[in-house]
Write a protein that holds these residues in place. Structure first.
Motif, PDB file in Angstrom:
ATOM      1  N   ILE A   2       0.878  -0.910  -0.076  1.00  0.00           N
ATOM      2  CA  ILE A   2      -0.138   0.087  -0.063  1.00  0.00           C
ATOM      3  C   ILE A   2       0.790   1.270  -0.043  1.00  0.00           C
ATOM      4  O   ILE A   2       1.800   1.252   0.797  1.00  0.00           O
ATOM      5  CB  ILE A   2      -0.958   0.022   1.189  1.00  0.00           C
ATOM      6  N   ALA A  22       2.853  -2.784   4.081  1.00  0.00           N
ATOM      7  CA  ALA A  22       2.424  -4.184   3.745  1.00  0.00           C
ATOM      8  C   ALA A  22       0.815  -4.336   3.773  1.00  0.00           C
ATOM      9  O   ALA A  22       0.190  -4.895   3.164  1.00  0.00           O
ATOM     10  CB  ALA A  22       3.157  -5.188   4.099  1.00  0.00           C
ATOM     11  N   GLY A  23       0.413  -3.896   5.129  1.00  0.00           N
ATOM     12  CA  GLY A  23      -0.759  -4.349   5.483  1.00  0.00           C
ATOM     13  C   GLY A  23      -1.658  -3.019   6.443  1.00  0.00           C
ATOM     14  O   GLY A  23      -0.962  -2.215   6.686  1.00  0.00           O
ATOM     15  N   TRP A  24      -2.997  -3.262   6.380  1.00  0.00           N
ATOM     16  CA  TRP A  24      -3.783  -2.081   6.990  1.00  0.00           C
ATOM     17  C   TRP A  24      -3.352  -2.038   8.316  1.00  0.00           C
ATOM     18  O   TRP A  24      -3.801  -0.768   8.859  1.00  0.00           O
ATOM     19  CB  TRP A  24      -5.475  -2.398   6.419  1.00  0.00           C
ATOM     20  N   GLN A  25      -2.883  -2.744   9.055  1.00  0.00           N
ATOM     21  CA  GLN A  25      -2.840  -2.841  10.424  1.00  0.00           C
ATOM     22  C   GLN A  25      -1.422  -2.417  10.756  1.00  0.00           C
ATOM     23  O   GLN A  25      -0.809  -2.345  12.034  1.00  0.00           O
ATOM     24  CB  GLN A  25      -3.417  -4.006  11.334  1.00  0.00           C
ATOM     25  N   ASP A  26      -0.488  -2.267   9.900  1.00  0.00           N
ATOM     26  CA  ASP A  26       0.793  -2.129  10.007  1.00  0.00           C
ATOM     27  C   ASP A  26       1.095  -0.768  10.752  1.00  0.00           C
ATOM     28  O   ASP A  26       0.445   0.134  10.798  1.00  0.00           O
ATOM     29  CB  ASP A  26       1.636  -2.019   8.720  1.00  0.00           C
ATOM     30  N   THR A  69      -0.621  -2.569  -4.436  1.00  0.00           N
ATOM     31  CA  THR A  69      -2.183  -3.083  -4.638  1.00  0.00           C
ATOM     32  C   THR A  69      -3.095  -1.872  -4.553  1.00  0.00           C
ATOM     33  O   THR A  69      -4.288  -1.991  -4.976  1.00  0.00           O
ATOM     34  CB  THR A  69      -2.325  -4.275  -3.743  1.00  0.00           C
ATOM     35  N   ASN A 143     -11.030  -0.921   5.471  1.00  0.00           N
ATOM     36  CA  ASN A 143      -9.590  -0.864   5.549  1.00  0.00           C
ATOM     37  C   ASN A 143      -9.209   0.115   6.342  1.00  0.00           C
ATOM     38  O   ASN A 143      -8.281  -0.008   7.182  1.00  0.00           O
ATOM     39  CB  ASN A 143      -8.882  -0.893   4.088  1.00  0.00           C
ATOM     40  N   GLN A 146      -9.865  -0.371   9.952  1.00  0.00           N
ATOM     41  CA  GLN A 146      -8.827  -1.012  10.795  1.00  0.00           C
ATOM     42  C   GLN A 146      -7.530  -0.685  10.763  1.00  0.00           C
ATOM     43  O   GLN A 146      -6.828  -1.413  11.562  1.00  0.00           O
ATOM     44  CB  GLN A 146      -9.054  -2.319  10.075  1.00  0.00           C
ATOM     45  N   HIS A 148      -3.900   0.799  12.041  1.00  0.00           N
ATOM     46  CA  HIS A 148      -3.602   1.068  13.308  1.00  0.00           C
ATOM     47  C   HIS A 148      -3.883   2.562  14.007  1.00  0.00           C
ATOM     48  O   HIS A 148      -3.424   3.410  13.184  1.00  0.00           O
ATOM     49  CB  HIS A 148      -2.097   0.852  13.451  1.00  0.00           C
TER      50      HIS A 148
END
Length: 167
Positions: A2, A22-26, A69, A143, A146, A148
């Motif tokens: 992202i 890398a991820g929504w909760q990073d 992505t 997204n 959620q 962080h």
């Protein structure tokens, strides 16, 4: 992967930062990209993209997009429910509709009702306004919801904002 973008304007300059995660909760970005452009266009009402899009596109030249992505921008994808593009829509088009774009706006835009979703985070009574293109709006809102952080603005987007303003 992202990418999240923000731009800060000062003294006829624009400082654009992108955080890659890398991820929504990073909790921390994997990479940070930065660029300062001199002689940026003046702000034009209802045409903010003319000022900010060139900054984002210039910084994107530093980034390998093959693993990206989705892109998050500070602003709107659409300006109204008829589908008039805002910054995010123009970015999606410039990227040949290959990478979805999510707009996260802190203030409401009165001419858009159906093509945005308010997201409440933390204890805030004020929502973030989410718009999306190339991806489902409900998924985009979830997204952002959620991400962080326990405040209205997700931690990585707060960090991004702080980095742009550090001149």
């Amino acid at each position: 992967m992202i990418l999240a973008f923000d731009t800060y304007y000062y003294d006829n300059n624009a400082k654009t930062i992108a955080l890659q995660f890398a991820g929504w909760q990073d909790t921390e970005p994997l990479s940070t990209y930065s660029e300062i452009i001199q002689g940026v266009a003046d702000y034009e009402p209802r045409a903010f993209y003319k000022r900010e899009l060139p900054c984002i596109l210039s910084l994107l030249k530093q980034i390998d997009l093959s693993q990206i992505t989705v892109i998050v921008v500070d602003g709107f994808v659409y300006l109204d429910d008829k589908g008039t593009f805002g910054l995010g829509g123009y970015l999606y088009s410039a990227l040949k509709e290959q990478i979805p774009v999510i707009g996260v706006a802190k203030t409401n835009f009165a001419t858009i009702e159906k093509c945005k979703e308010p997201v409440y985070r933390g204890d805030s009574k004020n929502p973030l306004y989410i718009t999306a293109i190339g991806t489902d709006l409900n998924s985009a809102a979830q997204n952002i919801r959620q991400m962080h952080g326990s405040f209205r603005m997700p931690a990585l987007l707060q960090k991004l904002d702080g980095l742009t303003k550090a001149v």
